[in-house]
Design a protein around this motif. Structure first.
Motif, PDB file in Angstrom:
ATOM      1  N   ARG A 243     -15.480   8.755  28.483  1.00 59.45           N
ATOM      2  CA  ARG A 243     -15.497   7.402  29.062  1.00 59.45           C
ATOM      3  C   ARG A 243     -15.709   6.355  27.961  1.00 59.45           C
ATOM      4  O   ARG A 243     -15.046   5.315  27.961  1.00 59.45           O
ATOM      5  N   ILE A 244     -16.601   6.642  27.042  1.00 55.76           N
ATOM      6  CA  ILE A 244     -16.835   5.724  25.922  1.00 55.76           C
ATOM      7  C   ILE A 244     -15.557   5.566  25.096  1.00 55.76           C
ATOM      8  O   ILE A 244     -15.160   4.449  24.743  1.00 55.76           O
ATOM      9  N   LEU A 245     -14.897   6.677  24.819  1.00 61.49           N
ATOM     10  CA  LEU A 245     -13.661   6.616  24.029  1.00 61.49           C
ATOM     11  C   LEU A 245     -12.560   5.855  24.767  1.00 61.49           C
ATOM     12  O   LEU A 245     -11.811   5.094  24.150  1.00 61.49           O
ATOM     13  N   GLN A 246     -12.468   6.046  26.077  1.00 63.18           N
ATOM     14  CA  GLN A 246     -11.466   5.316  26.857  1.00 63.18           C
ATOM     15  C   GLN A 246     -11.725   3.813  26.812  1.00 63.18           C
ATOM     16  O   GLN A 246     -10.797   3.023  26.631  1.00 63.18           O
ATOM     17  N   GLU A 247     -12.971   3.432  26.971  1.00 62.43           N
ATOM     18  CA  GLU A 247     -13.303   2.004  26.940  1.00 62.43           C
ATOM     19  C   GLU A 247     -13.171   1.436  25.529  1.00 62.43           C
ATOM     20  O   GLU A 247     -12.759   0.288  25.365  1.00 62.43           O
ATOM     21  N   ALA A 248     -13.496   2.231  24.525  1.00 62.19           N
ATOM     22  CA  ALA A 248     -13.314   1.781  23.142  1.00 62.19           C
ATOM     23  C   ALA A 248     -11.834   1.539  22.861  1.00 62.19           C
ATOM     24  O   ALA A 248     -11.473   0.561  22.187  1.00 62.19           O
ATOM     25  N   THR A 249     -10.994   2.388  23.406  1.00 58.32           N
ATOM     26  CA  THR A 249      -9.554   2.200  23.262  1.00 58.32           C
ATOM     27  C   THR A 249      -9.127   0.869  23.870  1.00 58.32           C
ATOM     28  O   THR A 249      -8.335   0.129  23.270  1.00 58.32           O
TER      29      THR A 249
ATOM     30  N   PRO B 103     -23.227   8.083  17.017  1.00 62.24           N
ATOM     31  CA  PRO B 103     -24.225   7.449  16.158  1.00 62.24           C
ATOM     32  C   PRO B 103     -23.772   6.129  15.524  1.00 62.24           C
ATOM     33  O   PRO B 103     -24.597   5.383  15.013  1.00 62.24           O
ATOM     34  N   SER B 104     -22.458   5.854  15.553  1.00 63.09           N
ATOM     35  CA  SER B 104     -21.966   4.631  14.910  1.00 63.09           C
ATOM     36  C   SER B 104     -20.597   4.260  15.468  1.00 63.09           C
ATOM     37  O   SER B 104     -19.903   5.081  16.074  1.00 63.09           O
ATOM     38  N   LYS B 105     -20.225   3.029  15.217  1.00 66.20           N
ATOM     39  CA  LYS B 105     -18.890   2.564  15.577  1.00 66.20           C
ATOM     40  C   LYS B 105     -17.844   3.372  14.798  1.00 66.20           C
ATOM     41  O   LYS B 105     -16.793   3.726  15.345  1.00 66.20           O
ATOM     42  N   GLU B 106     -18.143   3.687  13.550  1.00 63.59           N
ATOM     43  CA  GLU B 106     -17.223   4.467  12.728  1.00 63.59           C
ATOM     44  C   GLU B 106     -16.943   5.830  13.355  1.00 63.59           C
ATOM     45  O   GLU B 106     -15.812   6.316  13.320  1.00 63.59           O
ATOM     46  N   ARG B 107     -17.955   6.433  13.948  1.00 65.03           N
ATOM     47  CA  ARG B 107     -17.779   7.747  14.587  1.00 65.03           C
ATOM     48  C   ARG B 107     -16.917   7.627  15.843  1.00 65.03           C
ATOM     49  O   ARG B 107     -16.140   8.535  16.146  1.00 65.03           O
TER      50      ARG B 107
ATOM     51  N   ILE C 136     -11.421   8.675  18.000  1.00 65.98           N
ATOM     52  CA  ILE C 136     -10.143   8.196  18.533  1.00 65.98           C
ATOM     53  C   ILE C 136      -9.000   8.617  17.608  1.00 65.98           C
ATOM     54  O   ILE C 136      -7.949   9.079  18.062  1.00 65.98           O
ATOM     55  N   VAL C 137      -9.203   8.487  16.305  1.00 65.05           N
ATOM     56  CA  VAL C 137      -8.183   8.897  15.331  1.00 65.05           C
ATOM     57  C   VAL C 137      -7.934  10.397  15.422  1.00 65.05           C
ATOM     58  O   VAL C 137      -6.786  10.850  15.453  1.00 65.05           O
ATOM     59  N   GLU C 138      -9.000  11.184  15.480  1.00 62.55           N
ATOM     60  CA  GLU C 138      -8.861  12.639  15.575  1.00 62.55           C
ATOM     61  C   GLU C 138      -8.111  13.039  16.839  1.00 62.55           C
ATOM     62  O   GLU C 138      -7.238  13.921  16.799  1.00 62.55           O
TER      63      GLU C 138
END
Length: 192
Positions: free
Chosen positions: A4-10, A41-45, A50-52
Motif C-alpha cells: 500500500r505504501i509503494l502504491q501510494e508512493a507511486t 527506513p527512508s524515502k530512498e528505500r 519501486i525501482v526493484e
C-alpha cells in the motif's frame, strides 16, 4: 502495508516527481510518518523498492516474450526493446532524469538493467540473422546506439517539447533502429 505504501508512493511520484515528501505520503495513507518509517527506513528505500519492482517486472515481461512461440521474431525483438512496465512511474522522462541525478544508488539498479540486460536481445538478433530475417550487423554498436538514445531522451536539454512519455519516445527510437529511414526497404546500403 508495504504494498500500500509503494502504491501510494507511486501516485505521489506521478503527481510530484521524486520530490514528494514522506510527510505527504504518510498523510495520503492516513498514517503517521513514524508508522511509515516502521516499514521503510527512508524515502530512498521506498524509491529503491519501486525501482526493484520495475526491473523485476521488465525481466518478467522479457521472459514472457522469449517464451511466446506465437510471436514472430521481429515482433519479439521490437517488444523486447520497448519494455517499460505498464503504468510505471519512470515512464516520464523527467522522472528518470530525477532518479539519475538525485538517487544514484537507485539509478544504479535501473542503469544496470538498461546497460547489461542484453542477453535475450543478442539471442533474438542471432536467431534472426541465422534465419535471414535480420541482416548481419554489429550488435554491440546497435546496443550502444540504443543506450545512447535512452540517455539523450533523459537529458532535459533534448527532452521532447511535446511531452512524449518515455514509452512513446522509446518506440520511435526502436522503430528508427529496426526499420531505418529508407522508404524502400530494397534500397541497398551505399546505393544512390
Amino acid at each position: 502495508m508495504k504494498n500500500r505504501i509503494l502504491q501510494e508512493a507511486t501516485k505521489e511520484i506521478l503527481h510530484r516527481g521524486l520530490k514528494f515528501s514522506v510527510r505527504d505520503l504518510a498523510s495520503r495513507l492516513g498514517i503517521s510518518t513514524k508508522t511509515l518509517y516502521q516499514h521503510f527506513p527512508s524515502k530512498e528505500r521506498i524509491i529503491a523498492s519501486i525501482v526493484e519492482q520495475a526491473v523485476n517486472q521488465m525481466k518478467d515481461r522479457e521472459k514472457e516474450l522469449m517464451n511466446d512461440s506465437s510471436l514472430p521474431l521481429k515482433q519479439k525483438l521490437y517488444e523486447a526493446l520497448v519494455i517499460i512496465p505498464q503504468g510505471f512511474v519512470f515512464s516520464d522522462i523527467r522522472v528518470m532524469k530525477e532518479l539519475q541525478m538525485a538517487y544514484p544508488d537507485q539509478w544504479a539498479i535501473m542503469n544496470d538493467y538498461l546497460t547489461k540486460g542484453w542477453d535475450n536481445i543478442r539471442l533474438l538478433i542471432l536467431e534472426g540473422t541465422e534465419k535471414g530475417d535480420i541482416r548481419d550487423f554489429d550488435v554491440e554498436t546497435f546496443i550502444r546506439v540504443y543506450i545512447g538514445a535512452m540517455y539523450q531522451l533523459m537529458d532535459h536539454s533534448v527532452a521532447s517539447p511535446s511531452g512524449l512519455r518515455m514509452e512513446d519516445s522509446l518506440s520511435l527510437v526502436v522503430d528508427l533502429l529496426l526499420r531505418g529511414i529508407y522508404a524502400d526497404p530494397s534500397v541497398k546500403e551505399g546505393s544512390r
